[in-house]
Design a protein around this motif. Structure first.
Motif, PDB file in Angstrom:
ATOM      1  N   LYS A  21       0.831  -1.211   0.000  1.00 52.94           N
ATOM      2  CA  LYS A  21       0.000   0.000   0.000  1.00 52.94           C
ATOM      3  C   LYS A  21       0.862   1.256   0.000  1.00 52.94           C
ATOM      4  O   LYS A  21       0.579   2.232  -0.711  1.00 52.94           O
ATOM      5  N   SER A  25       2.379   1.833  -3.415  1.00 50.94           N
ATOM      6  CA  SER A  25       1.363   2.402  -4.314  1.00 50.94           C
ATOM      7  C   SER A  25       1.155   3.880  -3.999  1.00 50.94           C
ATOM      8  O   SER A  25       0.972   4.696  -4.902  1.00 50.94           O
ATOM      9  N   ALA A  26       1.218   4.203  -2.719  1.00 46.90           N
ATOM     10  CA  ALA A  26       1.011   5.592  -2.294  1.00 46.90           C
ATOM     11  C   ALA A  26       2.064   6.527  -2.878  1.00 46.90           C
ATOM     12  O   ALA A  26       1.771   7.683  -3.196  1.00 46.90           O
ATOM     13  N   ASP A  82       3.863   1.177  -8.150  1.00 45.98           N
ATOM     14  CA  ASP A  82       2.901   0.073  -8.250  1.00 45.98           C
ATOM     15  C   ASP A  82       3.574  -1.260  -8.593  1.00 45.98           C
ATOM     16  O   ASP A  82       3.120  -2.319  -8.155  1.00 45.98           O
ATOM     17  N   GLU A 113      -5.162  10.155  -3.734  1.00 46.10           N
ATOM     18  CA  GLU A 113      -5.139   8.692  -3.878  1.00 46.10           C
ATOM     19  C   GLU A 113      -4.019   8.087  -3.036  1.00 46.10           C
ATOM     20  O   GLU A 113      -4.182   7.029  -2.419  1.00 46.10           O
ATOM     21  N   ASP A 140      -4.121   5.277   0.052  1.00 51.95           N
ATOM     22  CA  ASP A 140      -3.283   4.074   0.117  1.00 51.95           C
ATOM     23  C   ASP A 140      -2.479   4.045   1.418  1.00 51.95           C
ATOM     24  O   ASP A 140      -2.335   2.989   2.044  1.00 51.95           O
ATOM     25  N   ASP A 163      -4.769   3.078   4.198  1.00 48.52           N
ATOM     26  CA  ASP A 163      -5.132   1.656   4.112  1.00 48.52           C
ATOM     27  C   ASP A 163      -4.006   0.735   4.591  1.00 48.52           C
ATOM     28  O   ASP A 163      -4.257  -0.388   5.039  1.00 48.52           O
TER      29      ASP A 163
END
Length: 221
Positions: free
Chosen positions: A59, A62-63, A67, A114, A118, A121
């Protein structure tokens, strides 16, 4: 002949009694049963911790726009096990991801909306990982002492080799735990501070962590 048979029987019983401790049986003062139990607890606990960290790290990657790294990390996640042969690879991968995340934090760059989602999360699985690490930081030295004591108690060289092999994964993992725990403790403070600076709802994170039994995994800010 009878006297010899009795003597051989006694010697065999004594030898097997010592090995029985290692295999989980009795063995008088032998700590082998405890060592095996502690090894199982250590490996399972670290397996839970690293799987949680990898989910969190994915996560976080991705943040910050990595990715591809996130997918690689998730590929290492599997069912926790008392015989997790991938622990070494998981620890290494998580450590590399942590360095990248810490570097991003130190750069002073900001996350977009976004990225903030991430990041948020990833905080719960991270807290779960830290809570497990806290427990394993206590189990690791207990296991290392118990296994060392058991090896010292065995006189037969062949049995010593067998027992060392049996404890190999636990020893490798146990020796890594103190340094890993120290590094994760320092990283967690920066990470949660970064989350707070990005307006993440920390009360929700704390509430979710408490429900998951991982309240200890969130450092005091």
């Amino acid at each position: 002949f009878l006297a010899s048979a009795i003597l051989m029987s006694s010697l065999s019983h004594a030898q097997l009694g010592s090995l029985g401790g290692v295999l989980g049986g009795g063995g008088g003062d032998s700590s082998g049963g405890d060592a095996l139990k502690l090894q199982g607890e250590l490996i399972l606990g670290m397996s839970v911790a690293m799987n949680s960290f990898l989910k969190a790290d994915a996560k976080f990657m991705s943040a910050i726009g990595l990715d591809g790294e996130a997918k690689k990390l998730l590929n290492l996640v599997e069912e926790p096990s008392e015989n997790d042969k991938k622990l070494g690879a998981k620890i290494k991968a998580s450590g590399e991801a942590d360095k990248k995340m810490q570097s991003f934090i130190d750069s002073g760059k900001e996350l977009n909306d976004e990225g903030k989602k991430d990041l948020a999360d990833g905080l719960l699985p991270y807290a779960v990982g830290m809570a497990s690490m806290i427990k394993m930081a206590k189990v690791a030295p207990e296991f290392l002492k118990a296994s060392a004591d058991e090896i010292k108690s065995i006189k037969n060289p062949m049995q010593i080799v067998k027992i060392k092999k049996q404890f190999d994964l636990g020893m490798k993992t146990g020796k890594q735990v103190p340094d890993l725990f120290k590094k994760m403790g320092a990283s967690s403070k920066k990470l949660f501070g970064f989350a707070k600076a990005n307006k993440i709802d920390m009360k929700k994170v704390q509430k979710d962590a408490k429900k998951a039994g991982a309240a200890d995994g969130i450092p005091s800010m």
